[in-house]
Design a protein around this motif. Structure first.
Motif, short mmCIF file in Angstrom:
data_model
loop_
_atom_site.label_atom_id
_atom_site.label_comp_id
_atom_site.label_asym_id
_atom_site.label_seq_id
_atom_site.Cartn_x
_atom_site.Cartn_y
_atom_site.Cartn_z
N SER A 165 -4.20 -3.43 -1.44
CA SER A 165 -3.80 -2.07 -1.14
C SER A 165 -4.95 -1.14 -1.53
CB SER A 165 -2.55 -1.68 -1.93
OG SER A 165 -2.85 -1.66 -3.33
N GLU A 166 -4.89 0.08 -1.06
CA GLU A 166 -5.92 1.05 -1.44
C GLU A 166 -5.95 1.23 -2.95
OE1 GLU A 166 -6.96 5.84 -0.92
OE2 GLU A 166 -5.62 4.85 0.52
N GLU A 167 -4.78 1.26 -3.57
CA GLU A 167 -4.70 1.49 -5.01
C GLU A 167 -5.31 0.34 -5.80
OE1 GLU A 167 -2.44 3.77 -2.59
OE2 GLU A 167 -1.89 1.65 -2.89
N SER A 215 0.69 -6.54 6.45
CA SER A 215 -0.27 -6.29 5.38
C SER A 215 -1.01 -7.57 5.00
CB SER A 215 0.48 -5.74 4.16
OG SER A 215 -0.39 -5.51 3.08
N HIS A 242 -3.68 -2.73 6.66
CA HIS A 242 -2.27 -2.37 6.61
C HIS A 242 -1.89 -1.67 7.91
CE1 HIS A 242 -2.73 -3.34 2.37
NE2 HIS A 242 -3.81 -2.58 2.40
N VAL A 293 -9.15 -1.01 4.26
CA VAL A 293 -9.72 -0.74 2.94
C VAL A 293 -10.99 -1.57 2.83
CG1 VAL A 293 -9.33 -0.77 0.46
CG2 VAL A 293 -7.41 -0.34 2.03
N ASP A 331 0.83 -1.19 0.00
CA ASP A 331 0.00 0.00 0.00
C ASP A 331 0.88 1.26 0.00
OD1 ASP A 331 -2.92 1.09 0.74
OD2 ASP A 331 -1.45 2.16 1.96
N ASP A 332 0.56 2.20 -0.90
CA ASP A 332 1.40 3.40 -1.07
C ASP A 332 1.57 4.18 0.22
OD1 ASP A 332 1.87 2.87 -3.69
OD2 ASP A 332 0.60 4.46 -4.51
#
Length: 452
Positions: free
Chosen positions: A354-356, A350, A402, A390, A208-209
């Protein structure tokens, strides 16, 4: 045709030994295993276990500093690398012997030498002995990859770091994955002056960024000099160490340079292509859901298949293979929602999307909090924790979790159980918090910080 064995395993790492033991004990198979180095493989001998012990060692200076803030008359002395290495070597020998004993107790015949595939039912040992077998399992893992360039032979890898006679005073770590970041943090904690080069825009690509940005900031705050968008052009040995020329136009000298730019499947010279086994990118063994290769009698598990390069995954794959082939229980290893931890300082845990990645597939809500944890806040340290969920906007299902915090690996293991079971944000909300803990923040975030 009568075979010498029902199963011959090449590779004594986590996946291979699990497969061998299950085939022998649950499937009643006649099993042999060949390992050319040390029983236990990458995880036990040159990966997870020694690395985690080094993580523990590197954390003690910070603990002592905190102890002073809590009223203890504590002081940090010098780190004795040689004493630590002696204890580390003894522990790895103990674990190696335990792995060996487990195989012997299961009735597995061990060959302490390299084995290669001759054809679908034959292997050849390094001493020239040829053995026939009904099934072959490739479990040879992966190996560090160093790109070729001028002076690349001067670099060490994660395999070498445990064998150093002395710690360097300064080191350049090249790479931005979890291995590079973990060793940058370890060496920094042990008193080495650490610089890290990574050619990408941010370390820990694939995570995740926001979480990886949080880790990077924490690493910098702890004294690691990170240069993203930077790669090595050439290296040369000088009187003062290794002079490194980089793409940012600078030249710097370090006592050592460690490359952690990825790992490649360890299939070179195994005879797989000649036996008809299909190999993919970087030599990975191509397998189906049951770990079977293009040759029906040959299977492969673990990092050599380049699916998910984690020890617990290799173990699951090895067990599923033996249950399928020898115990009459067709099984597929589950590669969905596999949790992972990066043992950096701060630590990252994690599981899920990820959110992305989640936003790319559906509408989501993001619940997030960042705060200074009680223990380090009292000690006057600027550490910050990140907790993030998320969530699917349509179903309320938690798609990803995360955590960047001390003990994030321990927390994510427990969160992974709930998420694997299909927990919704409502389920998290209905859970009563344990106070005062960091983990309680996972069940007290009520309002999304972002939607879309």
């Amino acid at each position: 045709m009568t075979f010498d064995y029902d199963l011959f395993v090449i590779g004594g790492g986590s996946g291979g030994v699990r497969a061998a033991r299950i085939a022998a004990t649950e499937g009643g198979a006649r099993v042999a295993l060949a390992e050319e180095y040390r029983m236990g493989g990458t995880c036990v001998i040159r990966g997870c276990v020694p690395k985690k012990l080094m993580v523990y060692a590197s954390e003690y200076p910070g603990m002592v500093e905190d102890a002073r803030a809590y009223g203890w008359d504590a002081k940090v002395g010098a780190f004795d690398w040689k004493a630590f290495r002696k204890s580390l070597d003894a522990e790895l020998t103990r674990l190696e012997n335990a792995y060996r004993k487990g195989q012997e107790n299961a009735g597995v015949t061990i060959h302490d030498q390299r084995a290669v595939v001759v054809d679908p039912h034959r292997v050849r040992l390094a001493d020239g002995t040829e053995i026939t077998t009904k099934h072959i399992l490739i479990a040879t893992g992966g190996q560090p990859f160093v790109p070729e360039f001028e002076g690349s032979d001067l670099a060490i890898t994660s395999n070498d770091i445990f064998l150093l006679d002395d710690l360097p005073s300064s080191i350049l770590v090249v790479g931005g994955g979890y291995i590079a970041c973990e060793f940058a943090c370890i060496l920094n904690g042990l008193g080495v002056d650490v610089t890290q080069y990574y050619r990408g825009a941010q370390v820990l690509r694939g995570f995740d960024d926001e979480a990886r940005g949080h880790v990077a900031e924490g690493m910098k705050a702890n004294g690691i000099e990170i240069h993203c968008g930077t790669d090595v052009l050439r290296m040369e040995k000088t009187g003062g160490g290794i002079r490194v020329s980089s793409t940012d136009g600078h030249e710097r000298t370090f006592e050592a340079v460690m490359y952690a730019t990825g790992r490649r499947p360890n299939t070179a010279g195994l005879g797989l292509e000649q036996a008809g086994v299909e190999l993919g990118r970087y030599g990975k063994v191509v397998v189906d859901d049951y770990s079977q290769t293009s040759v029906p009698s040959i299977y492969a598990v673990g990092d050599v298949t380049d699916r998910i390069a984690l020890t617990p995954v290799a173990i699951r794959e090895g067990q599923a293979f033996s249950q399928t082939v020898f115990a009459g229980k067709p099984s597929k290893a589950d590669h969905e929602l596999v949790a992972s931890a990066v043992f950096t300082q701060p630590e990252l845990g994690s599981v899920g999307l990820s959110e992305e990645d989640a936003r790319a597939q559906e509408e989501i809500e993001v619940y997030q909090t960042a705060f200074r944890p009680m223990q380090s806040l009292f000690a006057g340290r600027p550490d910050r924790v990140l907790m993030k969920l998320v969530v699917s906007a349509k179903t309320g299902k938690v798609l990803g979790c995360h955590i960047v915090a001390p003990g994030a690996g321990e927390m994510i293991q427990l969160a992974a159980i709930a998420i694997k079971m299909g927990a919704t944000k409502e389920d998290f909300d209905r859970t009563v918090a344990v106070h005062p803990t960091m983990g309680e923040e996972l069940v007290t975030m009520k309002t999304p910080v972002r939607k879309g």
